[in-house]
Write a protein that holds these residues in place. Structure first.
Motif, PDB file in Angstrom:
ATOM      1  N   GLY A  24     -42.637 -20.604 -14.400  1.00  0.00           N
ATOM      2  CA  GLY A  24     -41.236 -20.554 -14.027  1.00  0.00           C
ATOM      3  C   GLY A  24     -40.825 -21.847 -13.356  1.00  0.00           C
ATOM      4  O   GLY A  24     -41.575 -22.836 -13.358  1.00  0.00           O
ATOM      5  N   PRO A  25     -39.643 -21.891 -12.749  1.00  0.00           N
ATOM      6  CA  PRO A  25     -39.066 -23.147 -12.239  1.00  0.00           C
ATOM      7  C   PRO A  25     -39.936 -23.906 -11.258  1.00  0.00           C
ATOM      8  O   PRO A  25     -40.063 -25.135 -11.359  1.00  0.00           O
ATOM      9  N   PHE A  26     -40.537 -23.215 -10.276  1.00  0.00           N
ATOM     10  CA  PHE A  26     -41.315 -23.946  -9.276  1.00  0.00           C
ATOM     11  C   PHE A  26     -42.554 -24.577  -9.897  1.00  0.00           C
ATOM     12  O   PHE A  26     -42.822 -25.772  -9.700  1.00  0.00           O
ATOM     13  N   TYR A  27     -43.297 -23.805 -10.659  1.00  0.00           N
ATOM     14  CA  TYR A  27     -44.495 -24.337 -11.310  1.00  0.00           C
ATOM     15  C   TYR A  27     -44.117 -25.489 -12.246  1.00  0.00           C
ATOM     16  O   TYR A  27     -44.786 -26.525 -12.284  1.00  0.00           O
ATOM     17  N   GLN A  28     -43.058 -25.299 -13.010  1.00  0.00           N
ATOM     18  CA  GLN A  28     -42.648 -26.322 -13.973  1.00  0.00           C
ATOM     19  C   GLN A  28     -42.253 -27.616 -13.275  1.00  0.00           C
ATOM     20  O   GLN A  28     -42.602 -28.712 -13.732  1.00  0.00           O
ATOM     21  N   LYS A  29     -41.535 -27.495 -12.168  1.00  0.00           N
ATOM     22  CA  LYS A  29     -41.140 -28.691 -11.418  1.00  0.00           C
ATOM     23  C   LYS A  29     -42.366 -29.421 -10.900  1.00  0.00           C
ATOM     24  O   LYS A  29     -42.486 -30.647 -11.027  1.00  0.00           O
ATOM     25  N   GLU A  30     -43.308 -28.693 -10.324  1.00  0.00           N
ATOM     26  CA  GLU A  30     -44.537 -29.304  -9.815  1.00  0.00           C
ATOM     27  C   GLU A  30     -45.324 -29.972 -10.940  1.00  0.00           C
ATOM     28  O   GLU A  30     -45.860 -31.068 -10.775  1.00  0.00           O
ATOM     29  N   MET A  31     -45.397 -29.314 -12.095  1.00  0.00           N
ATOM     30  CA  MET A  31     -46.143 -29.847 -13.224  1.00  0.00           C
ATOM     31  C   MET A  31     -45.514 -31.131 -13.743  1.00  0.00           C
ATOM     32  O   MET A  31     -46.209 -32.118 -14.013  1.00  0.00           O
ATOM     33  N   ILE A  32     -44.181 -31.138 -13.898  1.00  0.00           N
ATOM     34  CA  ILE A  32     -43.500 -32.319 -14.424  1.00  0.00           C
ATOM     35  C   ILE A  32     -43.683 -33.519 -13.493  1.00  0.00           C
ATOM     36  O   ILE A  32     -43.997 -34.627 -13.941  1.00  0.00           O
ATOM     37  N   VAL A  33     -43.501 -33.307 -12.204  1.00  0.00           N
ATOM     38  CA  VAL A  33     -43.674 -34.388 -11.240  1.00  0.00           C
ATOM     39  C   VAL A  33     -45.097 -34.920 -11.297  1.00  0.00           C
ATOM     40  O   VAL A  33     -45.338 -36.139 -11.339  1.00  0.00           O
ATOM     41  N   ASN A  34     -46.058 -34.015 -11.338  1.00  0.00           N
ATOM     42  CA  ASN A  34     -47.469 -34.406 -11.364  1.00  0.00           C
ATOM     43  C   ASN A  34     -47.812 -35.137 -12.654  1.00  0.00           C
ATOM     44  O   ASN A  34     -48.492 -36.166 -12.647  1.00  0.00           O
ATOM     45  N   LEU A  35     -47.324 -34.635 -13.768  1.00  0.00           N
ATOM     46  CA  LEU A  35     -47.636 -35.214 -15.068  1.00  0.00           C
ATOM     47  C   LEU A  35     -47.082 -36.624 -15.210  1.00  0.00           C
ATOM     48  O   LEU A  35     -47.795 -37.559 -15.580  1.00  0.00           O
ATOM     49  N   PHE A  36     -45.801 -36.801 -14.883  1.00  0.00           N
ATOM     50  CA  PHE A  36     -45.173 -38.097 -15.125  1.00  0.00           C
ATOM     51  C   PHE A  36     -45.463 -39.117 -14.034  1.00  0.00           C
ATOM     52  O   PHE A  36     -45.214 -40.299 -14.217  1.00  0.00           O
ATOM     53  N   ASN A  37     -46.013 -38.663 -12.925  1.00  0.00           N
ATOM     54  CA  ASN A  37     -46.492 -39.607 -11.921  1.00  0.00           C
ATOM     55  C   ASN A  37     -47.853 -40.177 -12.298  1.00  0.00           C
ATOM     56  O   ASN A  37     -48.313 -41.155 -11.715  1.00  0.00           O
ATOM     57  N   LYS A  38     -48.503 -39.557 -13.286  1.00  0.00           N
ATOM     58  CA  LYS A  38     -49.850 -39.990 -13.679  1.00  0.00           C
ATOM     59  C   LYS A  38     -49.866 -40.794 -14.971  1.00  0.00           C
ATOM     60  O   LYS A  38     -50.915 -41.200 -15.432  1.00  0.00           O
ATOM     61  N   ASN A  39     -48.713 -41.006 -15.591  1.00  0.00           N
ATOM     62  CA  ASN A  39     -48.689 -41.810 -16.807  1.00  0.00           C
ATOM     63  C   ASN A  39     -47.379 -42.576 -16.875  1.00  0.00           C
ATOM     64  O   ASN A  39     -46.521 -42.426 -16.014  1.00  0.00           O
ATOM     65  N   ASN A  40     -47.230 -43.368 -17.893  1.00  0.00           N
ATOM     66  CA  ASN A  40     -46.042 -44.224 -17.972  1.00  0.00           C
ATOM     67  C   ASN A  40     -45.050 -43.741 -19.024  1.00  0.00           C
ATOM     68  O   ASN A  40     -44.289 -44.535 -19.582  1.00  0.00           O
ATOM     69  N   THR A  41     -45.066 -42.449 -19.314  1.00  0.00           N
ATOM     70  CA  THR A  41     -44.111 -41.901 -20.270  1.00  0.00           C
ATOM     71  C   THR A  41     -42.690 -42.063 -19.755  1.00  0.00           C
ATOM     72  O   THR A  41     -42.411 -41.753 -18.605  1.00  0.00           O
ATOM     73  N   LYS A  42     -41.818 -42.539 -20.606  1.00  0.00           N
ATOM     74  CA  LYS A  42     -40.416 -42.704 -20.247  1.00  0.00           C
ATOM     75  C   LYS A  42     -39.575 -41.744 -21.091  1.00  0.00           C
ATOM     76  O   LYS A  42     -39.801 -41.609 -22.292  1.00  0.00           O
ATOM     77  N   PHE A  43     -38.607 -41.123 -20.484  1.00  0.00           N
ATOM     78  CA  PHE A  43     -37.734 -40.234 -21.238  1.00  0.00           C
ATOM     79  C   PHE A  43     -36.343 -40.283 -20.621  1.00  0.00           C
ATOM     80  O   PHE A  43     -36.174 -40.627 -19.460  1.00  0.00           O
ATOM     81  N   ASN A  44     -35.331 -39.972 -21.446  1.00  0.00           N
ATOM     82  CA  ASN A  44     -33.957 -40.069 -20.958  1.00  0.00           C
ATOM     83  C   ASN A  44     -33.243 -38.725 -20.895  1.00  0.00           C
ATOM     84  O   ASN A  44     -32.128 -38.645 -20.406  1.00  0.00           O
ATOM     85  N   THR A  45     -33.874 -37.675 -21.411  1.00  0.00           N
ATOM     86  CA  THR A  45     -33.249 -36.353 -21.421  1.00  0.00           C
ATOM     87  C   THR A  45     -34.282 -35.295 -21.055  1.00  0.00           C
ATOM     88  O   THR A  45     -35.402 -35.310 -21.574  1.00  0.00           O
ATOM     89  N   LEU A  46     -33.888 -34.392 -20.187  1.00  0.00           N
ATOM     90  CA  LEU A  46     -34.727 -33.241 -19.869  1.00  0.00           C
ATOM     91  C   LEU A  46     -33.963 -31.969 -20.206  1.00  0.00           C
ATOM     92  O   LEU A  46     -32.837 -31.764 -19.739  1.00  0.00           O
ATOM     93  N   ILE A  47     -34.551 -31.135 -21.041  1.00  0.00           N
ATOM     94  CA  ILE A  47     -34.002 -29.813 -21.325  1.00  0.00           C
ATOM     95  C   ILE A  47     -34.883 -28.803 -20.601  1.00  0.00           C
ATOM     96  O   ILE A  47     -36.054 -28.624 -20.947  1.00  0.00           O
ATOM     97  N   TRP A  48     -34.321 -28.177 -19.600  1.00  0.00           N
ATOM     98  CA  TRP A  48     -35.065 -27.238 -18.753  1.00  0.00           C
ATOM     99  C   TRP A  48     -34.622 -25.832 -19.114  1.00  0.00           C
ATOM    100  O   TRP A  48     -33.451 -25.475 -18.953  1.00  0.00           O
TER     101      TRP A  48
END
Length: 221
Positions: A24-48
């Motif tokens: 759900g929202p809390f887990y997803q937010k934590e996962m996204i922050v953790n994931l993109f802080n560990k790599n250099n993936t760039k994106f311009n749109t988030l569909i939540w």
């Protein structure tokens, strides 16, 4: 599935699905922050996506927890084959299905007598989750933020019935819409999209409370 449908409709193959079932929202937010802080993936749109069926449980159950994410690198692009085992219901399962089918009218009557509390017990928790996600996206120059609200089967099954549970679901939807707009997300009310169809249950397998079928995902996309 939704990702394939989006790729086909937008002619854009650079769509990354980072969904995790049962979250759900809390887990997803934590996962996204953790994931993109560990790599250099760039994106311009988030569909939540927010699914009103059970995403609220994550806020009540997991808010404030610390998760340890172990993301493994993918070293090849080979296709993955998924095999399925056919399932034949046993006698007990057949009996349960029979009972549920012929007594469901009584069950609906009982539900009219129930009280339906708020689905997110502490609304400030959800506010903090969306606020934190927004701050992360701004920091990473992601300004195209969409929150898509997915209706549960119950809402569509009761579309022409003034069932008291619909008020509970509407209160949840109002909270999600109000909070997402507060932090600059574009809110898309998917419940209207499906509700306005003549037979909204046609978008589920066998018109039963399952996942969307191929038509359901096509409409979602």
């Amino acid at each position: 599935d939704l990702t394939t449908k989006l790729m086909d409709k937008t002619n854009n193959k650079k769509i990354l699905n980072i969904s995790v079932g049962g979250t759900g929202p809390f887990y997803q937010k934590e996962m996204i922050v953790n994931l993109f802080n560990k790599n250099n993936t760039k994106f311009n749109t988030l569909i939540w996506l927010f699914y009103e069926g059970n995403d609220h449980e994550d806020i009540n159950r997991n808010y404030g927890k610390n998760f340890n994410f172990d993301f493994k690198k993918v070293t090849n692009n080979s296709d993955i084959e998924v095999t399925y085992t056919s399932f034949t219901p046993n006698s007990l399962m057949k009996f349960k299905l029979f009972i549920s089918n012929y007594l469901r009218g009584f069950g609906t009557l009982v539900k009219y007598l129930e009280t339906y509390p708020k689905l997110i017990q502490n609304e400030s928790y959800y506010d903090e989750v969306v606020k934190s996600m927004n701050e992360f996206l701004i920091k990473n120059n992601v300004h195209n933020k969409i929150l898509y609200y997915i209706p549960k089967y119950t809402r569509l099954a009761y579309k022409d019935i003034p069932h008291p549970q619909l008020r509970q679901l509407d209160n949840l939807k109002k909270l999600v819409e109000r909070t997402s707009l507060k932090y600059g997300f574009k809110f898309i009310d998917g419940s209207i999209t499906y509700h306005n169809k003549k037979e909204p249950l046609n978008f589920f397998h066998y018109k039963l409370p399952t996942h969307f079928n191929i038509m359901g995902y096509d409409l979602l996309a």
